[in-house]
Scaffold this active site. Structure first.
Site, PDB file in Angstrom:
ATOM      1  N   ASP A  14       0.835  -1.198   0.000  1.00  0.00           N
ATOM      2  CA  ASP A  14       0.000   0.000   0.000  1.00  0.00           C
ATOM      3  C   ASP A  14       0.871   1.250   0.000  1.00  0.00           C
ATOM      4  O   ASP A  14       1.763   1.392   0.838  1.00  0.00           O
ATOM      5  CB  ASP A  14      -0.906   0.039   1.238  1.00  0.00           C
ATOM      6  CG  ASP A  14      -2.054  -0.948   1.143  1.00  0.00           C
ATOM      7  OD1 ASP A  14      -2.194  -1.593   0.092  1.00  0.00           O
ATOM      8  OD2 ASP A  14      -2.797  -1.075   2.121  1.00  0.00           O
ATOM      9  N   ASN A  44      -4.649  -7.299   5.773  1.00  0.00           N
ATOM     10  CA  ASN A  44      -5.005  -6.446   6.912  1.00  0.00           C
ATOM     11  C   ASN A  44      -5.894  -7.200   7.894  1.00  0.00           C
ATOM     12  O   ASN A  44      -5.679  -7.176   9.112  1.00  0.00           O
ATOM     13  CB  ASN A  44      -5.796  -5.213   6.440  1.00  0.00           C
ATOM     14  CG  ASN A  44      -4.956  -4.237   5.659  1.00  0.00           C
ATOM     15  OD1 ASN A  44      -3.740  -4.289   5.656  1.00  0.00           O
ATOM     16  ND2 ASN A  44      -5.635  -3.340   4.962  1.00  0.00           N
ATOM     17  N   GLN A 106     -11.278   9.680  -0.039  1.00  0.00           N
ATOM     18  CA  GLN A 106     -10.250   8.809  -0.581  1.00  0.00           C
ATOM     19  C   GLN A 106     -10.559   8.394  -2.013  1.00  0.00           C
ATOM     20  O   GLN A 106     -11.717   8.290  -2.413  1.00  0.00           O
ATOM     21  CB  GLN A 106     -10.114   7.518   0.251  1.00  0.00           C
ATOM     22  CG  GLN A 106      -9.390   7.695   1.573  1.00  0.00           C
ATOM     23  CD  GLN A 106      -9.098   6.355   2.227  1.00  0.00           C
ATOM     24  OE1 GLN A 106      -9.714   5.345   1.929  1.00  0.00           O
ATOM     25  NE2 GLN A 106      -8.140   6.342   3.139  1.00  0.00           N
ATOM     26  N   THR A 108      -8.653   5.352  -4.812  1.00  0.00           N
ATOM     27  CA  THR A 108      -7.648   4.300  -4.853  1.00  0.00           C
ATOM     28  C   THR A 108      -7.404   3.829  -6.281  1.00  0.00           C
ATOM     29  O   THR A 108      -8.343   3.644  -7.060  1.00  0.00           O
ATOM     30  CB  THR A 108      -8.091   3.098  -3.999  1.00  0.00           C
ATOM     31  OG1 THR A 108      -8.280   3.518  -2.645  1.00  0.00           O
ATOM     32  CG2 THR A 108      -7.045   1.989  -4.012  1.00  0.00           C
ATOM     33  N   GLN A 155     -14.563  -1.690  -2.667  1.00  0.00           N
ATOM     34  CA  GLN A 155     -14.459  -0.846  -3.853  1.00  0.00           C
ATOM     35  C   GLN A 155     -14.352  -1.659  -5.137  1.00  0.00           C
ATOM     36  O   GLN A 155     -14.526  -1.125  -6.232  1.00  0.00           O
ATOM     37  CB  GLN A 155     -13.262   0.100  -3.720  1.00  0.00           C
ATOM     38  CG  GLN A 155     -13.437   1.122  -2.610  1.00  0.00           C
ATOM     39  CD  GLN A 155     -12.239   2.045  -2.460  1.00  0.00           C
ATOM     40  OE1 GLN A 155     -11.143   1.744  -2.903  1.00  0.00           O
ATOM     41  NE2 GLN A 155     -12.461   3.173  -1.807  1.00  0.00           N
ATOM     42  N   ASN A 178     -20.411  -0.477   2.928  1.00  0.00           N
ATOM     43  CA  ASN A 178     -20.667   0.872   3.412  1.00  0.00           C
ATOM     44  C   ASN A 178     -21.956   1.385   2.777  1.00  0.00           C
ATOM     45  O   ASN A 178     -22.604   0.688   1.982  1.00  0.00           O
ATOM     46  CB  ASN A 178     -19.471   1.799   3.149  1.00  0.00           C
ATOM     47  CG  ASN A 178     -19.191   2.030   1.675  1.00  0.00           C
ATOM     48  OD1 ASN A 178     -20.095   1.998   0.827  1.00  0.00           O
ATOM     49  ND2 ASN A 178     -17.924   2.272   1.342  1.00  0.00           N
ATOM     50  N   THR A 206     -21.759   0.153   7.225  1.00  0.00           N
ATOM     51  CA  THR A 206     -20.932   1.129   7.933  1.00  0.00           C
ATOM     52  C   THR A 206     -21.189   2.533   7.396  1.00  0.00           C
ATOM     53  O   THR A 206     -21.440   2.715   6.202  1.00  0.00           O
ATOM     54  CB  THR A 206     -19.442   0.782   7.811  1.00  0.00           C
ATOM     55  OG1 THR A 206     -19.086   0.687   6.425  1.00  0.00           O
ATOM     56  CG2 THR A 206     -19.148  -0.553   8.485  1.00  0.00           C
ATOM     57  N   ASP A 238     -11.196  -2.634   7.576  1.00  0.00           N
ATOM     58  CA  ASP A 238     -10.623  -3.980   7.702  1.00  0.00           C
ATOM     59  C   ASP A 238     -10.501  -4.377   9.168  1.00  0.00           C
ATOM     60  O   ASP A 238     -10.776  -5.523   9.547  1.00  0.00           O
ATOM     61  CB  ASP A 238      -9.241  -4.037   7.039  1.00  0.00           C
ATOM     62  CG  ASP A 238      -9.312  -3.845   5.531  1.00  0.00           C
ATOM     63  OD1 ASP A 238     -10.355  -4.169   4.939  1.00  0.00           O
ATOM     64  OD2 ASP A 238      -8.317  -3.369   4.957  1.00  0.00           O
TER      65      ASP A 238
END
Length: 299
Positions: A14, A44, A106, A108, A155, A178, A206, A238
């Site tokens: 990462d 993780n 964020q 990614t 994601q 989420n 979440t 995670d």
């Protein structure tokens, strides 16, 4: 004795990059700082479970640079079972580039590397599996032969076909998502949230700083976050899943599983990197009881 929790997904390096703003198309944004951390979503969770004293097994493709990078040594020192890793001879370790702005938004970018071979691999049956962000074809295969399935598309949900998503959901016992992902799952399957609740035993949604809500049948429980001084939100989800799943296999009530997940997540956000400040079970218990009361009384 703890059940072995097999975790399927990426083993990645990462690169966590702090930026002023998330750049749009044809835009640039200043980089404030960046760091490299050797983990990835599935790793993780596996490491967090092991740190808490549980038994975790990592199921993931890795590149030929896995050992020389120091990655293998770190995972062995964390007591993660690596017996189910796939070594891909012509690929490098997967890499994630995670950009976070000052408001904790964020984005990614992911280099698949060894994980690009995921869909070609054939899984073996497992007892209890958590499907983290990974290839949808492989996840669909293992979901059909696992004894118990926990699923978190994350994601990578945008890479799933409707067919593979429906296959996995048909075998899912716990779904994590989420607030954006659960809406996307509904859109992709054509099922309302009520219909998803009817077909999946437990759904955990979440809501970032607002905590999470756990749904089972006609019941639901709101789980607050454990307030700490947060430095880096990367890895909080995670860590939450690791705490929740270990507590679930230890037969705690669902609200307690959520609170344990929230407590573990509070450690993860206190330092940069996904695995740099994960708690032991005793450390988690101490913070849990300061926030929620006696843990032993809530089994």
């Amino acid at each position: 004795m703890d059940r072995i929790i097999s975790v399927v997904g990426h083993t990645a390096l990462d690169y966590i990059v702090d930026v002023e703003n998330i750049a749009g198309k044809n835009e640039s944004s200043p980089v404030i700082d960046y760091e490299e951390y050797p983990w990835g979503g599935a790793a993780n969770i596996a490491v967090a479970i092991a740190k808490l004293g549980g038994k975790s097994q990592l199921i993931s493709p890795v590149g030929t640079d896995f050992s020389s990078s120091g990655y293998e040594k770190l995972l062995k020192e964390a007591y993660v079972d690596l017996s189910r890793l796939y070594t891909i001879e012509d690929r490098k370790i997967s890499k994630a580039f995670i950009f976070t702005d000052r408001e904790d938004n964020q984005t990614t970018y992911f280099y698949w590397g060894a994980s690009s071979k995921f869909k070609e691999l054939e899984p073996e049956p497992v007892d209890f599996v958590h499907l983290a962000t990974a290839d949808c074809v492989y996840n669909a295969k293992i979901a059909q032969i696992a004894g118990f399935v926990s699923f978190d598309p994350g994601q990578d949900l945008v890479t799933y076909s409707k067919e593979n998503l429906e296959t996995i959901l048909a075998h899912t016992d716990i779904l994590f998502a989420n607030k954006h992902e659960i809406k996307r799952v509904s859109e992709m399957t054509g099922k309302s949230f009520s219909e998803l609740r009817d077909m999946i035993d437990v759904i955990v949604v979440t809501y970032d700083a607002e905590g999470s809500i756990i749904y089972r049948g006609g019941d639901q429980w709101s789980i607050p976050v454990v307030s700490v001084k947060a430095l880096d939100p990367t890895g909080a989800g995670d860590a939450y899943r690791a705490g929740f799943l270990l507590a679930y296999t230890r037969e705690y009530s669902l609200p307690t599983c959520g609170k344990i997940g929230s407590t573990v997540a509070s450690f993860a956000v206190q330092s940069r990197g996904c695995q740099t400040s994960l708690p032991t079970w005793e450390e988690m218990k101490s913070r849990y009881e300061a926030s929620f009361g006696n843990l032993g009384a809530e089994i």
